[in-house]
Scaffold this motif. Sequence first.
Motif, PDB file in Angstrom:
ATOM      1  N   LYS A  87       0.836  -1.205   0.000  1.00 35.13           N
ATOM      2  CA  LYS A  87       0.000   0.000   0.000  1.00 35.13           C
ATOM      3  C   LYS A  87       0.871   1.257   0.000  1.00 35.13           C
ATOM      4  CE  LYS A  87      -4.064  -1.887   2.396  1.00 35.13           C
ATOM      5  NZ  LYS A  87      -4.844  -1.820   3.663  1.00 35.13           N
ATOM      6  N   ILE A  88       1.912   1.218   0.843  1.00 37.52           N
ATOM      7  CA  ILE A  88       2.830   2.373   0.912  1.00 37.52           C
ATOM      8  C   ILE A  88       3.523   2.554  -0.430  1.00 37.52           C
ATOM      9  CG2 ILE A  88       4.912   3.288   2.024  1.00 37.52           C
ATOM     10  CD1 ILE A  88       4.081   1.683   4.538  1.00 37.52           C
ATOM     11  N   TYR A  89       3.923   1.433  -1.036  1.00 35.88           N
ATOM     12  CA  TYR A  89       4.588   1.481  -2.342  1.00 35.88           C
ATOM     13  C   TYR A  89       3.675   2.134  -3.387  1.00 35.88           C
ATOM     14  CZ  TYR A  89       6.204  -0.154  -6.899  1.00 35.88           C
ATOM     15  OH  TYR A  89       6.593  -0.211  -8.218  1.00 35.88           O
ATOM     16  N   THR A  90       2.427   1.744  -3.387  1.00 35.58           N
ATOM     17  CA  THR A  90       1.471   2.268  -4.378  1.00 35.58           C
ATOM     18  C   THR A  90       1.320   3.785  -4.254  1.00 35.58           C
ATOM     19  OG1 THR A  90       0.261   0.173  -4.286  1.00 35.58           O
ATOM     20  CG2 THR A  90      -0.883   2.048  -5.266  1.00 35.58           C
ATOM     21  N   GLN A  91       1.343   4.273  -3.030  1.00 35.01           N
ATOM     22  CA  GLN A  91       1.126   5.699  -2.791  1.00 35.01           C
ATOM     23  C   GLN A  91       2.421   6.520  -2.831  1.00 35.01           C
ATOM     24  OE1 GLN A  91      -0.876   5.736   0.979  1.00 35.01           O
ATOM     25  NE2 GLN A  91      -2.614   4.524   0.226  1.00 35.01           N
ATOM     26  N   SER A  92       3.548   5.846  -2.851  1.00 32.65           N
ATOM     27  CA  SER A  92       4.840   6.549  -2.779  1.00 32.65           C
ATOM     28  C   SER A  92       5.074   7.454  -3.984  1.00 32.65           C
ATOM     29  CB  SER A  92       5.983   5.531  -2.694  1.00 32.65           C
ATOM     30  OG  SER A  92       7.238   6.181  -2.775  1.00 32.65           O
ATOM     31  N   LYS A  93       5.704   8.586  -3.715  1.00 34.39           N
ATOM     32  CA  LYS A  93       6.101   9.510  -4.787  1.00 34.39           C
ATOM     33  C   LYS A  93       7.621   9.680  -4.821  1.00 34.39           C
ATOM     34  CE  LYS A  93       1.728  12.059  -4.641  1.00 34.39           C
ATOM     35  NZ  LYS A  93       1.167  11.284  -5.753  1.00 34.39           N
ATOM     36  N   LEU A  94       8.311   8.758  -4.145  1.00 33.90           N
ATOM     37  CA  LEU A  94       9.777   8.783  -4.142  1.00 33.90           C
ATOM     38  C   LEU A  94      10.288   7.876  -5.259  1.00 33.90           C
ATOM     39  CD1 LEU A  94      10.451   8.436  -0.297  1.00 33.90           C
ATOM     40  CD2 LEU A  94      10.752  10.500  -1.675  1.00 33.90           C
ATOM     41  N   TYR A  95      10.929   8.457  -6.243  1.00 31.88           N
ATOM     42  CA  TYR A  95      11.445   7.693  -7.379  1.00 31.88           C
ATOM     43  C   TYR A  95      12.972   7.771  -7.410  1.00 31.88           C
ATOM     44  CZ  TYR A  95       6.716   7.404  -9.311  1.00 31.88           C
ATOM     45  OH  TYR A  95       5.382   7.136  -9.508  1.00 31.88           O
ATOM     46  N   THR A  96      13.599   6.658  -7.779  1.00 27.32           N
ATOM     47  CA  THR A  96      15.059   6.657  -7.872  1.00 27.32           C
ATOM     48  C   THR A  96      15.540   5.861  -9.078  1.00 27.32           C
ATOM     49  OG1 THR A  96      17.119   6.232  -6.692  1.00 27.32           O
ATOM     50  CG2 THR A  96      15.372   4.617  -6.387  1.00 27.32           C
ATOM     51  N   SER A  97      16.654   6.312  -9.633  1.00 34.65           N
ATOM     52  CA  SER A  97      17.342   5.561 -10.695  1.00 34.65           C
ATOM     53  C   SER A  97      18.693   5.064 -10.175  1.00 34.65           C
ATOM     54  CB  SER A  97      17.561   6.457 -11.917  1.00 34.65           C
ATOM     55  OG  SER A  97      18.334   7.604 -11.576  1.00 34.65           O
ATOM     56  N   SER A  98      18.831   4.996  -8.867  1.00 37.59           N
ATOM     57  CA  SER A  98      20.119   4.712  -8.233  1.00 37.59           C
ATOM     58  C   SER A  98      20.571   3.269  -8.425  1.00 37.59           C
ATOM     59  CB  SER A  98      20.026   5.010  -6.731  1.00 37.59           C
ATOM     60  OG  SER A  98      21.103   4.429  -6.039  1.00 37.59           O
ATOM     61  N   LEU A  99      21.753   3.103  -8.985  1.00 35.27           N
ATOM     62  CA  LEU A  99      22.330   1.766  -9.098  1.00 35.27           C
ATOM     63  C   LEU A  99      22.709   1.238  -7.720  1.00 35.27           C
ATOM     64  CD1 LEU A  99      23.363  -0.651 -10.687  1.00 35.27           C
ATOM     65  CD2 LEU A  99      25.499   0.600 -11.093  1.00 35.27           C
ATOM     66  N   GLY A 100      23.131   2.124  -6.826  1.00 39.69           N
ATOM     67  CA  GLY A 100      23.447   1.688  -5.466  1.00 39.69           C
ATOM     68  C   GLY A 100      22.268   1.031  -4.789  1.00 39.69           C
ATOM     69  N   ARG A 101      21.079   1.600  -4.983  1.00 39.23           N
ATOM     70  CA  ARG A 101      19.872   1.013  -4.391  1.00 39.23           C
ATOM     71  C   ARG A 101      19.495  -0.289  -5.092  1.00 39.23           C
ATOM     72  NH1 ARG A 101      21.277   4.719  -1.785  1.00 39.23           N
ATOM     73  NH2 ARG A 101      22.398   2.884  -1.012  1.00 39.23           N
ATOM     74  N   ILE A 102      19.732  -0.361  -6.407  1.00 36.06           N
ATOM     75  CA  ILE A 102      19.469  -1.606  -7.146  1.00 36.06           C
ATOM     76  C   ILE A 102      20.390  -2.706  -6.639  1.00 36.06           C
ATOM     77  CG2 ILE A 102      19.681  -2.711  -9.418  1.00 36.06           C
ATOM     78  CD1 ILE A 102      18.733  -0.011 -10.621  1.00 36.06           C
ATOM     79  N   ILE A 103      21.663  -2.389  -6.432  1.00 33.85           N
ATOM     80  CA  ILE A 103      22.618  -3.369  -5.897  1.00 33.85           C
ATOM     81  C   ILE A 103      22.153  -3.867  -4.533  1.00 33.85           C
ATOM     82  CG2 ILE A 103      24.958  -3.607  -4.970  1.00 33.85           C
ATOM     83  CD1 ILE A 103      25.896  -1.780  -7.285  1.00 33.85           C
ATOM     84  N   ASP A 104      21.670  -2.953  -3.692  1.00 34.47           N
ATOM     85  CA  ASP A 104      21.182  -3.358  -2.368  1.00 34.47           C
ATOM     86  C   ASP A 104      19.948  -4.249  -2.479  1.00 34.47           C
ATOM     87  OD1 ASP A 104      23.190  -2.036  -1.024  1.00 34.47           O
ATOM     88  OD2 ASP A 104      22.006  -0.231  -0.649  1.00 34.47           O
TER      89      ASP A 104
END
Length: 741
Positions: free
Chosen positions: A579-596
């Motif tokens: 539910k939180i994901y659906t409503q989230s407005k925080l977007y990232t293209s970060s490879l660091g976050r993808i690696i995590d």
Amino acid sequence: MRPFIYKLEISGLVQGVGFRPLVFNLAQNLKLKGEVFNDTKGVVIFLSCDEDKLELFLKFLKTNLPALARIDHIHISTQKAEQAYIDFAITKSKQNLKTGAMLSDFALCEACKKEFYDPKNPRYHYPFITCTHCGVRFSIIKKLPYDRQNTSMAKFKMCEFCQSEFKNPANRRFHAQPISCPQCAIEVHLKDNAGRVLASNEKAFKQSAKFLKQGKVLAIKGMGGFHLVCDALNEKAVKLLRERKHRPFKPLALMCKDMQMALKLAFITPKEEELLNSILKPIVLLKAKKMPAQIAFDTDKIGIMLAYTPFHLLLFEYFSNPIVATSANISSESIIYSEKALLEKLNGVFDYYLDYEREIINASDDSIACVFDDEFMFLRTSRGINPCYIELDENFKNETALALGAELKNQFVIAFDKKLLISPYIGDLKSLDTKERFETLLGFFRKSYDLNFTHIISDKHPHFSLNQDYKEAFKVQHHYAHACAVLFEHGFYTQKLLVFAFDGTGYGDDAHIWGGEVFQASLKEYERLAHFNEFKLINADITHIQNLALSLIFKYGLEQEAYHFLATMDAKKQANLKKIYTQSKLYTSSLGRIIDAFGSVIFSKEKLDYEAQIGLLMEKYYDFSLNYSYNFEFKNNQICVKNAFLQALKDDQKHACTGFLNALATCIIKLSKLYKKKLHLDENLPVLLCGGVFQNTTLLNLLKNRGLNFKTGLKFPVNDSSIALGQMVHYLKNDPAFKCF
């Protein structure tokens, strides 16, 4: 008629490093007449000689520089002599030393080390032996000029023996401000955690060694602050230190007495040995040969530094094992360097502390480095390196400006007098303590050089803590600052290059969080060409990497394929997070976050224990002998990891890590070829790699082995520590009409 003489104006690191005594001795040997003195810019030499003798003098000068000296420029002119020289002399400084460079602190030199171990020498086993070629500088200076009365050595009166060396131009201790000896000694005391003295001077070192053998944790005062120390081979002692410091998993650095001790723990190449033994003596990341228990859990690398002061060497005279040497600080705060703060903040962490009476004025952390492609690669620049001064040429404006740097791994950069001053490593500004250290250090430099900044340069992030204090700063995008730092390091002042900027977090021009960016960039401008697929963040807490994995699962519709991964989670919690994901407005293209996110799946981890943990684990499990790779799709200028993530849900750790890093290397190489052709870029120019992801030397070696022509940050850290440098050189490169506000 007055004779003509040569005037040599020399700039660089030429003050307080034994440069004038070198000039004096060379002139004496060559039977030259004249004088040498310090001035505002550096050192000035007048020589009464012919051209042949001048060339010979310059040859000897350049090839016999003191260990800490550096010549940036020599300007030679001729003029009529104001006097007829009858000899050669070191004369009084003709300057306001408020423009002089403040050098960092350096490791013990070989000449002093030899004296330290010589029973016949007056400074045998003296823990503060030093000369102009080594020892403390920045950590003891209160104000310029750098004279003893302006340092924390002021209260220690020199004995006659030290004075005789201090005044002798032929002695390497000529004008060595911190010198002392057992006759005018700096006292050392071992104390309990209530501040009571248990032993002093050499007896204090003997007793400290006994406590270490008993498994005790000690706080030991180094050059720029205290270390927490224990026997690195005593598993219970290391575990106790971890428990008390609340540092359960993050790797710990070790200090070894010498190379012989280090070689028992690590495989060391000749270049790594050179770095370990250098005057910098940083922590060097090495391939572990034998990893002591409790030192590092997630990596096959071990961080080792060699004892860099006589203070440490004296301890090793009575203790034969390597020691853990980690900064004495509360997590996320800066290193503690005063006895008062040590007792207030860490009482209960250490059992005893080894202190000395000379005050530390300016704190510094241990520098960190590794070797890549037979070159030194610095990951943190502090003790032995910064403050660093860089002279600028005509490519850059002459301004008095301040670049604030980044929120994490902060260092700032000051531009003044046609040069840059790069501060020592400060740390993460989210901590009030570290922010106070930033302000204190900045205030020290401002006061020392009488600076009034005409421009402030800052990060674009609206929540960057320092932006509240410097509201009218000119903003530079985070990843572009990364690019500019590497462009500057490698001398690309005018060219446009292809740049891969991969890291964890940086505020983008579209108000989203960037971190997987492909640019075309010069020091003046940049264009975003491509990036990793954006995905939503469930919340701003990026340490909960299981949530990052969930975000990718939800984005790509992989809930069925991720059944086994999701089965480990509470169903109600999972539903709430969706539910939180659906409503989230925080977007990232970060490879660091993808690696995590990949790391959460591969290693079944819910939360990071420390920064860059997944990167270390991926390097540990990567198998160079395994011919296996994932595939990142590229469409509409976006890099998609859906299929790779799907495969990672099925693979074992070795295949997943190998597959991911191989796919990333392939992606960089393919995009390099694609965009070089598309943009008609010179094939002979390298691509630039910047951002914290490129601290991963496994990835760098993959790219090197596959023939990619690239440059990355070596002298200046490729991580956020160099953001200020990038901010500053971008600003100084712009046209005079360029406006900040």
